[in-house]
Design a protein around this motif. Sequence first.
Motif, PDB file in Angstrom:
ATOM      1  N   ARG A 155      55.878  50.358  34.131  1.00 18.91           N
ATOM      2  CA  ARG A 155      55.588  49.539  32.215  1.00 18.91           C
ATOM      3  C   ARG A 155      56.269  48.697  31.914  1.00 18.91           C
ATOM      4  NH1 ARG A 155      51.132  53.164  29.874  1.00 18.91           N
ATOM      5  NH2 ARG A 155      48.737  52.518  30.796  1.00 18.91           N
ATOM      6  N   GLU A 156      57.758  49.603  31.542  1.00 25.99           N
ATOM      7  CA  GLU A 156      58.870  48.815  31.156  1.00 25.99           C
ATOM      8  C   GLU A 156      59.306  48.192  31.764  1.00 25.99           C
ATOM      9  OE1 GLU A 156      61.623  48.172  28.784  1.00 25.99           O
ATOM     10  OE2 GLU A 156      59.901  49.164  27.932  1.00 25.99           O
ATOM     11  N   LEU A 180      54.896  56.177  34.797  1.00 22.76           N
ATOM     12  CA  LEU A 180      53.578  54.990  33.961  1.00 22.76           C
ATOM     13  C   LEU A 180      54.322  54.641  32.870  1.00 22.76           C
ATOM     14  CD1 LEU A 180      50.982  53.396  34.207  1.00 22.76           C
ATOM     15  CD2 LEU A 180      49.957  55.218  32.991  1.00 22.76           C
ATOM     16  N   GLN A 181      55.663  55.037  32.414  1.00 22.10           N
ATOM     17  CA  GLN A 181      55.639  54.052  31.236  1.00 22.10           C
ATOM     18  C   GLN A 181      57.288  53.226  32.421  1.00 22.10           C
ATOM     19  OE1 GLN A 181      57.371  57.087  28.288  1.00 22.10           O
ATOM     20  NE2 GLN A 181      58.875  55.560  26.810  1.00 22.10           N
ATOM     21  N   ASN A 182      57.929  54.015  32.604  1.00 23.60           N
ATOM     22  CA  ASN A 182      58.858  53.475  33.390  1.00 23.60           C
ATOM     23  C   ASN A 182      58.195  52.303  34.092  1.00 23.60           C
ATOM     24  OD1 ASN A 182      61.168  55.116  32.059  1.00 23.60           O
ATOM     25  ND2 ASN A 182      60.769  56.528  34.886  1.00 23.60           N
ATOM     26  N   THR A 220      61.540  56.091  40.232  1.00 20.85           N
ATOM     27  CA  THR A 220      61.745  56.277  38.847  1.00 20.85           C
ATOM     28  C   THR A 220      63.884  55.097  38.412  1.00 20.85           C
ATOM     29  OG1 THR A 220      62.447  58.491  38.651  1.00 20.85           O
ATOM     30  CG2 THR A 220      60.765  58.020  37.457  1.00 20.85           C
ATOM     31  N   ARG A 259      52.888  60.361  33.635  1.00 24.05           N
ATOM     32  CA  ARG A 259      53.627  59.590  32.517  1.00 24.05           C
ATOM     33  C   ARG A 259      54.438  59.279  32.670  1.00 24.05           C
ATOM     34  NH1 ARG A 259      49.718  63.600  28.628  1.00 24.05           N
ATOM     35  NH2 ARG A 259      47.701  62.850  29.071  1.00 24.05           N
ATOM     36  N   SER A 260      55.623  59.606  32.387  1.00 27.71           N
ATOM     37  CA  SER A 260      56.680  59.250  32.690  1.00 27.71           C
ATOM     38  C   SER A 260      57.353  58.250  33.686  1.00 27.71           C
ATOM     39  CB  SER A 260      58.382  60.084  33.055  1.00 27.71           C
ATOM     40  OG  SER A 260      59.303  59.994  33.619  1.00 27.71           O
ATOM     41  N   SER A 311      45.653  51.307  35.979  1.00 26.70           N
ATOM     42  CA  SER A 311      44.793  52.167  35.621  1.00 26.70           C
ATOM     43  C   SER A 311      43.391  52.513  35.889  1.00 26.70           C
ATOM     44  CB  SER A 311      44.721  51.442  33.185  1.00 26.70           C
ATOM     45  OG  SER A 311      43.700  50.361  34.507  1.00 26.70           O
ATOM     46  N   ARG A 346      56.976  44.445  32.144  1.00 20.72           N
ATOM     47  CA  ARG A 346      57.694  44.249  31.167  1.00 20.72           C
ATOM     48  C   ARG A 346      58.879  43.658  31.437  1.00 20.72           C
ATOM     49  NH1 ARG A 346      55.106  48.226  28.200  1.00 20.72           N
ATOM     50  NH2 ARG A 346      56.927  49.510  27.892  1.00 20.72           N
ATOM     51  N   GLN A 354      53.509  65.006  33.111  1.00 20.98           N
ATOM     52  CA  GLN A 354      54.367  64.430  31.839  1.00 20.98           C
ATOM     53  C   GLN A 354      54.970  63.874  33.061  1.00 20.98           C
ATOM     54  OE1 GLN A 354      56.427  67.895  30.810  1.00 20.98           O
ATOM     55  NE2 GLN A 354      55.117  67.862  28.865  1.00 20.98           N
TER      56      GLN A 354
END
Length: 183
Positions: free
Chosen positions: A163-164, A159-161, A13, A156-157, A25, A167, A153
Amino acid sequence: DKQPSDEEIQQYTSSNITPPWIFSSEYMTPLLVAYDSRTKDLETKSRAYEDQVKMYKAELEILQKERDELSEDLQEELQNKLNQPAQGVMMGSTLSASEKEQLRYLQDRNAILEETNKAVDAEREALQQEVERLQNTSTSMHNQVREKDMDTQKFRSILQNAREKIRNITTNRDHWKKQAALA
């Protein structure tokens, strides 16, 4: 089956290093669904154990109350009968055959009640141990649910990082392509 350590998660992260499976996914969705499913299963089992504990406690209280009431009644009646012969002997009278029979009957019932009390006490102890075991199991399951929630959690964190980061990389790539085309 190896879960990433906190250090690995922090490494992923806080740096540009991203685990390869995080972008898929195909891997992450089933993993998150499995965690959610396991969490729900553990919560259901925990509630069932808590219900069993409540049921055992209620049954135990009923048995103890019945036992205490019977014991008090019998002790009172036995004491009354034991006092009657002593008073009768002091007055010069003796026990009739039916009174002797009734006294023997009460003594037998008292002995049976004492044995029953011992059995109920043993059962109470066994039930208490089962209640403690179920409470420990329930606590353990609650802890597992919390751990699974924390793991979910974390993923998910991550995964969110990821994805960011994707991007950002995509935006930077598009920007550099435009710069390269202009040059």
